[in-house]
Design a protein around this motif. Structure first.
Motif, short mmCIF file in Angstrom:
data_model
loop_
_atom_site.label_atom_id
_atom_site.label_comp_id
_atom_site.label_asym_id
_atom_site.label_seq_id
_atom_site.Cartn_x
_atom_site.Cartn_y
_atom_site.Cartn_z
N GLY A 156 6.41 -6.42 -2.90
CA GLY A 156 6.98 -5.10 -3.15
C GLY A 156 6.20 -4.01 -2.42
O GLY A 156 6.11 -2.87 -2.88
N LYS A 157 5.65 -4.38 -1.25
CA LYS A 157 4.88 -3.41 -0.46
C LYS A 157 5.75 -2.24 -0.02
O LYS A 157 5.30 -1.10 0.01
CB LYS A 157 4.28 -4.10 0.79
CG LYS A 157 3.29 -5.20 0.45
CD LYS A 157 2.79 -5.91 1.70
CE LYS A 157 3.84 -6.75 2.40
NZ LYS A 157 4.28 -7.94 1.63
N GLY A 158 7.00 -2.57 0.33
CA GLY A 158 7.92 -1.51 0.79
C GLY A 158 8.11 -0.44 -0.26
O GLY A 158 8.04 0.74 0.01
N LYS A 159 8.29 -0.90 -1.49
CA LYS A 159 8.48 0.07 -2.58
C LYS A 159 7.20 0.89 -2.80
O LYS A 159 7.26 2.09 -3.03
CB LYS A 159 8.89 -0.65 -3.86
CG LYS A 159 9.10 0.34 -4.99
CD LYS A 159 9.45 -0.30 -6.30
CE LYS A 159 9.06 0.65 -7.42
NZ LYS A 159 9.45 0.19 -8.73
N ALA A 197 8.62 -9.51 8.78
CA ALA A 197 8.53 -8.82 7.49
C ALA A 197 9.93 -8.45 7.01
O ALA A 197 10.86 -8.33 7.80
CB ALA A 197 7.69 -7.56 7.64
N GLY A 198 10.05 -8.28 5.71
CA GLY A 198 11.30 -7.79 5.14
C GLY A 198 10.98 -6.98 3.92
O GLY A 198 10.45 -7.50 2.95
N HIS A 199 11.23 -5.69 4.00
CA HIS A 199 10.93 -4.81 2.87
C HIS A 199 12.22 -4.23 2.34
O HIS A 199 12.97 -3.61 3.08
CB HIS A 199 10.03 -3.65 3.29
CG HIS A 199 8.79 -4.09 4.03
ND1 HIS A 199 7.86 -4.93 3.48
CD2 HIS A 199 8.34 -3.79 5.26
CE1 HIS A 199 6.89 -5.13 4.34
NE2 HIS A 199 7.16 -4.46 5.45
N THR A 200 12.48 -4.44 1.06
CA THR A 200 13.66 -3.83 0.45
C THR A 200 13.22 -2.63 -0.36
O THR A 200 12.34 -2.73 -1.21
CB THR A 200 14.37 -4.85 -0.46
OG1 THR A 200 14.69 -6.00 0.32
CG2 THR A 200 15.65 -4.27 -1.04
N VAL A 201 13.82 -1.50 -0.07
CA VAL A 201 13.48 -0.28 -0.80
C VAL A 201 14.76 0.30 -1.36
O VAL A 201 15.77 0.38 -0.66
CB VAL A 201 12.80 0.76 0.15
CG1 VAL A 201 12.38 2.00 -0.63
CG2 VAL A 201 11.60 0.14 0.85
N LEU A 255 6.93 -6.54 -13.25
CA LEU A 255 6.57 -6.93 -14.61
C LEU A 255 7.85 -7.16 -15.43
O LEU A 255 7.90 -8.04 -16.29
CB LEU A 255 5.70 -5.84 -15.26
CG LEU A 255 5.11 -6.19 -16.62
CD1 LEU A 255 4.13 -7.36 -16.51
CD2 LEU A 255 4.41 -4.98 -17.24
N ASP A 256 8.89 -6.38 -15.13
CA ASP A 256 10.17 -6.49 -15.87
C ASP A 256 10.80 -7.87 -15.75
O ASP A 256 11.54 -8.31 -16.63
CB ASP A 256 11.16 -5.43 -15.36
CG ASP A 256 11.33 -5.48 -13.84
OD1 ASP A 256 10.32 -5.27 -13.14
OD2 ASP A 256 12.45 -5.74 -13.35
N VAL A 257 10.49 -8.57 -14.63
CA VAL A 257 11.10 -9.89 -14.41
C VAL A 257 10.58 -10.91 -15.44
O VAL A 257 11.23 -11.91 -15.73
CB VAL A 257 10.82 -10.35 -12.95
CG1 VAL A 257 11.28 -11.78 -12.71
CG2 VAL A 257 11.51 -9.40 -11.97
#
Ligand code: GDP
Ligand code: IMO
Ligand code: MG
Length: 429
Positions: free
Chosen positions: A15-18, A39-43, A331-333
């Motif tokens: 979650g680096k992108g976020k 790399a693949g960052h989802t934001v 953490l929600d996961v």
């Protein structure tokens, strides 16, 4: 607080992108210093999802100057494709700066990456097939093509000729592929020259100036600690330095200019591709982590391997990167699991390792020693203060913090930009 490095603590996709996006509004520059479009960052911004591969995540924040530094390998087709796609969605990409020393990924290296993997069969690494390994190999072999070479046609031709002299033998004689024509490669690379010209410069100088002037610079790593070519699970790694020190060599900034190192740690562990993974789950819990966390690769779409949190890796990441702060994500996961095992050590044939074994074979044979914590069932996505979390979630976070040995400053409780709990400021504290 002028310079901060943000790295992944595990095997990527933490979650680096976020996290970068979160800091976006407070920084002037976001620098990508290693890797490429592996790399693949989802934001997720305002309900809109952005998938970035090559461009630094900071590009999504108005006013931030995104920088592709010298340590990056650049696929020019992907670069312009990403720029056009973002521009079409109204993102201003005009500030992008690219280092004249960054290497480009010529098409023959994409081909070589894929055919080498196929050739290796069951000994393959599971690369992203983007030409990353062959391009870094060329850089070290001193037959790479740099961004600046595109501005001197005669030099470019000589370099492509030198590279292809060996590679064509490899392609034709070993891999049974057709030879690549020098002129074809030169023409393709030159086709990007005019568009690149306004972006390419000595980014090391610009970043040094910026830090001297008191600007805030965020160095965003691609990949992660366990994928680092020196410190990861070699050879099941990527080909660059994804750890904090890579920010210096990968951007031309001296270590004394770095003030803080934040590492992103997912509340459980995932890995894409081959290689050892001591806490990997092959059962219903693993499936549940994958489904709840939507653990499918942003780049290749491959299902990610999933497992429990591993604090041997956490302590290792703290040490190798000199971590000052952690961003704990997803953490929600974990909501809904009755018990949450945390790996505190490895058992290798009866011998206990509290810290990362020196010998890679021991990691391959490691059996995790677990401590089991009680889970929680309440929805935590609305929590914005640490105290809003159920008691068992707080205990889980505090125990992780104790085990990894650095403070957890931010906690992610959902994919959205505002779905976080901020315990300590990451920048000026
Ligand atoms: P990166 O490569 O480290 O930037 O991470 P990726 O973008 O590949 O994978 C992280 C995924 O987790 C993305 O889909 C994010 O939107 C998502 N994400 C980040 N933080 C959180 C969080 O706290 N909770 C949840 N549920 N998802 C998150
Ligand atoms: P982000 O930045 C997860 C993995 C590949 C493969 C190995 C080598 O999104 O965290 P490469 O193509 O780099 O030669 O592949 O490294 N890998 C990643 N895994 N996240 C990434 O990036 C990755 N980048 C490379 O799956 O196992
Ligand atoms: Mg990713």
């Amino acid at each position: 607080m002028p310079a901060i490095v943000l790295v992944g603590a595990q095997w990527g996709d933490e979650g680096k992108g976020k996290a970068t996006d979160l800091l976006g509004k407070d920084v002037d520059y976001v620098v990508k210093f290693n890797g490429g479009n592996n790399a693949g960052h989802t934001v997720v911004v305002g309900g809109e999802k952005y998938a970035l591969h090559l461009l630094p995540s900071g590009i999504l924040t108005p006013g931030v100057t995104p920088v592709i530094a010298n340590g990056v390998v650049v696929d020019l087709e992907v670069l312009f494709h990403e720029l056009e796609a973002l521009s079409a969605r109204g993102v201003d990409c005009s500030r992008l700066r690219i280092s004249a020393n960054a290497h480009v990924i010529p098409s023959y290296n994409r081909t070589l990456d894929k055919v080498t993997e196929r050739f290796l069969g069951k000994r393959r690494l599971g690369t992203t097939g983007r030409g990353i390994g062959p391009t870094y190999a060329d850089k070290m072999n001193r037959v790479g093509i740099r961004m600046q070479d595109l501005f001197d046609e005669s030099i470019l031709r000589q370099k492509v000729e030198a590279a292809l002299e060996v590679k064509n033998h490899l392609l034709v004689k070993i891999y049974n592929r057709r030879a690549v024509a020098v002129e074809e490669v030169v023409a393709e690379l030159l086709s990007y020259r005019d568009r690149l010209e306004p972006m390419v410069e000595d980014t090391g100088y610009e970043l040094w100036r910026a830090i001297e002037d008191g600007k805030t610079v965020l160095f965003e790593a691609g990949q992660a600690t366990m994928l680092d070519v020196d410190h990861g699970t070699y050879p099941y790694v990527t080909s660059s330095n994804a750890t904090a020190a890579g920010a210096c060599t990968g951007s031309g900034i001296g270590p004394t200019l770095i003030d803080r190192v934040a590492a992103v740690f997912k509340a459980y562990t995932t890995r894409v591709g081959e290689g050892p993974f001591p806490t990997e789950l092959h059962d219903a819990d693993g499936e549940r982590l994958r489904a709840n966390g939507f653990e499918f690769g942003t780049t290749t779409g491959r299902p990610r391997r999933c497992g429990w949190a591993d604090t041997v890796i956490g302590r290792y990441a703290t040490r190798i990167n000199g971590v000052t702060d952690y961003v704990l994500t997803k953490l929600d996961v974990l909501t809904g699991f009755e018990t949450l095992p945390i790996c505190v050590a490895y058992d290798v044939n009866g011998r206990r390792f509290d810290d990362m074994p020196a010998n890679q074979s021991d990691v391959h044979h490691a059996v995790p020693v677990y401590e089991e914590l009680p889970g929680w069932s309440e929805d935590i996505t609305g929590a914005r203060e640490f105290e809003d979390l159920p008691e068992n979630a707080q205990r889980y976070v505090l125990r992780l913090e104790e085990l990894v040995g650095a403070r957890i400053s931010v906690i992610g409780v959902g994919p959205g930009r505002d779905e976080i709990i901020q315990r300590h400021p990451l920048l000026d504290d």
